[in-house]
Design a protein around this motif. Structure first.
Motif, mmCIF file in Angstrom:
data_model
loop_
_atom_site.group_PDB
_atom_site.id
_atom_site.type_symbol
_atom_site.label_atom_id
_atom_site.label_comp_id
_atom_site.label_asym_id
_atom_site.label_seq_id
_atom_site.Cartn_x
_atom_site.Cartn_y
_atom_site.Cartn_z
ATOM 1 N N LYS A 2 25.617 23.392 87.502
ATOM 2 C CA LYS A 2 24.580 22.772 88.254
ATOM 3 C C LYS A 2 23.567 23.897 89.023
ATOM 4 O O LYS A 2 22.272 23.643 88.397
ATOM 5 N N CYS A 10 23.362 15.173 84.286
ATOM 6 C CA CYS A 10 24.301 15.195 85.871
ATOM 7 C C CYS A 10 24.102 14.168 86.793
ATOM 8 O O CYS A 10 22.830 13.441 87.264
ATOM 9 N N ASN A 12 25.756 12.189 90.734
ATOM 10 C CA ASN A 12 26.451 11.654 91.909
ATOM 11 C C ASN A 12 26.305 9.741 91.937
ATOM 12 O O ASN A 12 25.251 9.911 92.575
ATOM 13 N N HIS A 14 28.824 6.899 93.412
ATOM 14 C CA HIS A 14 29.678 6.769 94.286
ATOM 15 C C HIS A 14 30.417 7.719 95.083
ATOM 16 O O HIS A 14 31.506 8.129 94.938
ATOM 17 N N GLY A 15 29.756 9.493 95.374
ATOM 18 C CA GLY A 15 30.566 10.146 95.587
ATOM 19 C C GLY A 15 31.258 11.437 94.647
ATOM 20 O O GLY A 15 31.925 12.134 95.089
ATOM 21 N N ASN A 16 31.118 10.444 93.816
ATOM 22 C CA ASN A 16 31.262 11.663 92.438
ATOM 23 C C ASN A 16 30.636 11.956 91.679
ATOM 24 O O ASN A 16 29.798 11.701 90.897
ATOM 25 N N GLN A 17 31.144 13.921 91.082
ATOM 26 C CA GLN A 17 29.997 14.273 90.547
ATOM 27 C C GLN A 17 30.279 14.487 88.859
ATOM 28 O O GLN A 17 31.558 14.292 87.992
ATOM 29 N N TYR A 18 29.071 13.762 88.577
ATOM 30 C CA TYR A 18 29.483 14.309 86.524
ATOM 31 C C TYR A 18 28.196 14.143 85.598
ATOM 32 O O TYR A 18 27.281 14.951 86.477
#
Length: 75
Positions: A2, A10, A12, A14-18
């Motif tokens: 990143k 990209c 975040n 719900h606490g997850n990185q995509y």
């Protein structure tokens, strides 16, 4: 990655990185392969801002169609 600006989008969630790697998208487009991304509104806004010249009306239609289908399935 990143920090190196490696993502075309990209988020975040719900606490997850995509995210979607720029290198992957550019590689496929160079090979003449169409790329369809399953992204949310946040991701679409990033892509539109980042590479606006690559977004065609067909891309916008596909994005909206995907949202409509998901809404229909959930109802």
């Amino acid at each position: 990655l990143k920090d190196k600006d490696a993502f075309i989008e990209c988020a975040n969630v719900h606490g997850n990185q995509y995210g979607t790697l720029k290198s992957f998208v550019h590689e496929k487009l160079e090979e003449g392969i169409s790329v369809i991304l399953d992204i949310d509104v946040q991701g679409f806004a990033q892509i539109r801002e980042t590479i606006e010249e690559m977004i065609s009306i067909e891309s916008l239609i596909l994005f909206l169609f995907s949202v409509i289908i998901k809404c229909m399935i959930n109802h």
